[in-house]
Motif scaffolding. Structure first.
Motif, PDB file in Angstrom:
ATOM      1  N   ARG A 143      33.688  20.185  35.964  1.00 25.18           N
ATOM      2  CA  ARG A 143      35.077  20.605  36.216  1.00 25.18           C
ATOM      3  C   ARG A 143      35.125  21.907  37.011  1.00 25.18           C
ATOM      4  NH1 ARG A 143      38.544  17.660  32.679  1.00 25.18           N
ATOM      5  NH2 ARG A 143      37.363  16.611  31.016  1.00 25.18           N
ATOM      6  N   ASN A 144      34.251  22.854  36.649  1.00 28.65           N
ATOM      7  CA  ASN A 144      34.260  24.137  37.332  1.00 28.65           C
ATOM      8  C   ASN A 144      33.696  24.049  38.748  1.00 28.65           C
ATOM      9  OD1 ASN A 144      35.067  26.672  35.536  1.00 28.65           O
ATOM     10  ND2 ASN A 144      34.184  25.125  34.176  1.00 28.65           N
ATOM     11  N   LEU A 145      32.960  22.986  39.035  1.00 28.86           N
ATOM     12  CA  LEU A 145      32.483  22.742  40.395  1.00 28.86           C
ATOM     13  C   LEU A 145      33.436  21.830  41.163  1.00 28.86           C
ATOM     14  CD1 LEU A 145      28.656  22.282  39.718  1.00 28.86           C
ATOM     15  CD2 LEU A 145      29.814  24.279  40.705  1.00 28.86           C
ATOM     16  N   GLU A 146      34.590  21.531  40.540  1.00 33.10           N
ATOM     17  CA  GLU A 146      35.650  20.727  41.148  1.00 33.10           C
ATOM     18  C   GLU A 146      35.200  19.304  41.463  1.00 33.10           C
ATOM     19  OE1 GLU A 146      37.147  22.974  44.461  1.00 33.10           O
ATOM     20  OE2 GLU A 146      38.102  24.455  43.165  1.00 33.10           O
ATOM     21  N   LEU A 147      34.358  18.755  40.597  1.00 30.96           N
ATOM     22  CA  LEU A 147      33.996  17.338  40.690  1.00 30.96           C
ATOM     23  C   LEU A 147      35.009  16.518  39.894  1.00 30.96           C
ATOM     24  CD1 LEU A 147      30.134  17.591  40.094  1.00 30.96           C
ATOM     25  CD2 LEU A 147      31.311  17.362  42.290  1.00 30.96           C
ATOM     26  N   ASP A 148      35.267  15.318  40.348  1.00 27.70           N
ATOM     27  CA  ASP A 148      36.190  14.421  39.647  1.00 27.70           C
ATOM     28  C   ASP A 148      35.425  13.759  38.499  1.00 27.70           C
ATOM     29  OD1 ASP A 148      37.883  12.431  38.734  1.00 27.70           O
ATOM     30  OD2 ASP A 148      38.537  11.824  40.728  1.00 27.70           O
ATOM     31  N   VAL A 149      35.742  14.153  37.272  1.00 25.10           N
ATOM     32  CA  VAL A 149      34.963  13.683  36.126  1.00 25.10           C
ATOM     33  C   VAL A 149      35.212  12.212  35.817  1.00 25.10           C
ATOM     34  CG1 VAL A 149      34.866  15.990  35.125  1.00 25.10           C
ATOM     35  CG2 VAL A 149      36.713  14.448  34.471  1.00 25.10           C
ATOM     36  N   ASN A 150      36.170  11.591  36.473  1.00 21.13           N
ATOM     37  CA  ASN A 150      36.474  10.172  36.233  1.00 21.13           C
ATOM     38  C   ASN A 150      35.991   9.254  37.351  1.00 21.13           C
ATOM     39  OD1 ASN A 150      37.996  10.659  33.756  1.00 21.13           O
ATOM     40  ND2 ASN A 150      39.555  11.575  35.085  1.00 21.13           N
ATOM     41  N   ASP A 151      35.273   9.785  38.324  1.00 21.96           N
ATOM     42  CA  ASP A 151      34.867   9.005  39.490  1.00 21.96           C
ATOM     43  C   ASP A 151      33.343   8.959  39.600  1.00 21.96           C
ATOM     44  OD1 ASP A 151      34.570   7.730  41.900  1.00 21.96           O
ATOM     45  OD2 ASP A 151      35.615   9.238  43.098  1.00 21.96           O
ATOM     46  N   ILE A 152      32.731   7.990  38.936  1.00 16.12           N
ATOM     47  CA  ILE A 152      31.275   7.883  38.957  1.00 16.12           C
ATOM     48  C   ILE A 152      30.768   7.633  40.373  1.00 16.12           C
ATOM     49  CG2 ILE A 152      29.287   6.527  38.167  1.00 16.12           C
ATOM     50  CD1 ILE A 152      30.753   6.046  35.561  1.00 16.12           C
ATOM     51  N   ALA A 153      31.382   6.691  41.079  1.00 17.94           N
ATOM     52  CA  ALA A 153      30.938   6.355  42.436  1.00 17.94           C
ATOM     53  C   ALA A 153      31.039   7.575  43.358  1.00 17.94           C
ATOM     54  CB  ALA A 153      31.766   5.199  42.981  1.00 17.94           C
ATOM     55  N   GLY A 154      32.156   8.311  43.261  1.00 15.08           N
ATOM     56  CA  GLY A 154      32.318   9.495  44.093  1.00 15.08           C
ATOM     57  C   GLY A 154      31.281  10.553  43.801  1.00 15.08           C
TER      58      GLY A 154
END
Length: 355
Positions: A143-154
């Motif tokens: 979250r703190n690296l601004e990754l989408d925690v719901n998007d495995i493929a992304g």
């Protein structure tokens, strides 16, 4: 009770708490001010990469991540990834060592913050990038690296082909003068001692599986009515000060689930830790603290203080519980904390682009 009336009462309590005067609490001296810049992610320029995937096989999404990694590396013409499963006894330390021995060009983690921490600890100062596929409950580093925690493929695409940047790591040295135990722990997000560690240690695992990070709230309510502990806190080379606290937190970054900015404007690569001293002694104090965190008002409350330090030492008479990135790390009477500036290289999304 109507919702509007309940909100009005809560706001009134917070306002009264802000105006209430707590005596005998002095601000600790600190040298460091807020840093204004962070490192910009840079695009990787790599040909075929040897990929190691360390994953928790019990996490939902682990199999999907494996399939996507196989497909993506095959389409890129890269070697097949090395797959390493964590165990109940080892969340990833030995597996990270195996990945480094195999000379992996990137080590990707599929799991929660505990797995990310274990692997990140091994990758410190190696310049081998860490990719993250968040599959846990809190996924705080993601979250703190601004990754989408719901998007495995992304996240698979980011881990393989994304940008990268350096981030800090925290280091916590623990000594229990009662038992003689000594240990050293690295952390990526937030470590702490006191009530927060007690909550982490007492969170119902089955409830955690059902409702995720909200399970911590249930444990927190059960531990709220406790006594403050007397501790000695010394920031950097400043004189120690005696404080009565419920928790002391050492934050490498400050964003929590639910979009709560627990440590406003904290930076993950500024070479300084944000230290949060929490000391409510009543329900009124807890309400005031929650109001400050949620509504981000600037009024100073003695029940929660924010400091910045490169290193600090906390001493207690009786052993207190500690935690690193949400995992219990034992009891200690002496806690030494420091920051390792830009110790870990991580894969992130392109700037201003959703993961």
């Amino acid at each position: 009770m109507p919702t509007e009336a309940l909100v009005a009462i809560i706001v009134l309590i917070i306002v009264l708490a802000v105006g209430f005067s707590w005596l005998g609490v002095r601000k600790l001296a600190q040298k460091h001010t807020r840093s204004a810049v962070a490192e910009s992610p840079h695009k990787i320029h790599a040909d075929a990469q040897k990929v190691a995937f360390i994953y928790n096989p019990t996490k939902i999404g682990a199999d999907a991540a494996k399939t996507l990694l196989l497909r993506s590396t095959s389409l890129a013409g890269w070697p097949e990834p090395i797959f390493l499963e964590t165990t109940a006894e080892d969340p990833g330390v030995a597996m990270a060592g195996q990945a480094l021995e195999a000379k992996a060009d990137v080590v990707i983690v599929g799991g929660g913050d505990g797995t990310v921490r274990a692997v990140g600890q091994a990758l410190r100062h190696t310049e081998v990038p860490l990719g993250i596929i968040p599959l846990g409950t809190g996924n705080l580093l993601a979250r703190n690296l601004e990754l989408d925690v719901n998007d495995i493929a992304g996240n698979v695409q980011v881990a393989l082909f994304g940008h990268q940047r350096h981030i800090d790591a925290g280091l916590m040295e623990l000594e229990n003068e009662v038992t003689g135990a000594v240990s050293k722990k690295s952390f990526m997000v937030i470590a702490g001692l006191g009530m927060d560690a007690e909550v982490m240690n007492d969170t119902n695992s089955k409830l955690k599986e059902s409702v995720g990070w909200l399970a911590y709230s249930e444990a927190g309510l059960r531990h709220m009515a406790g006594r403050r502990k007397k501790v000695s806190i010394a920031l950097d080379d400043q004189p120690a000060q005696q404080r009565k606290v419920r928790s002391v937190l050492f934050a490498n970054c400050g964003l929590l689930p639910g979009g709560i900015d627990f440590v406003p404007n904290a930076l993950i690569d500024d070479g300084v830790l944000d230290v949060v001293v929490i000391s409510p002694r009543s329900a009124l104090g807890w309400m005031a603290m929650v109001g400050k965190v949620v509504f981000q008002h600037n009024n100073r409350l003695p029940v929660i203080d924010f400091y910045r330090s490169q290193q600090l030492v906390i001493r207690t008479v009786m052993p207190v519980e500690t935690q690193v990135d949400g995992d219990p790390s034992g009891t200690a009477t002496v806690v030494k904390v420091s920051v390792e500036h830009k110790a870990v290289l991580v894969r992130v999304a392109a700037p201003n682009t959703p993961a």
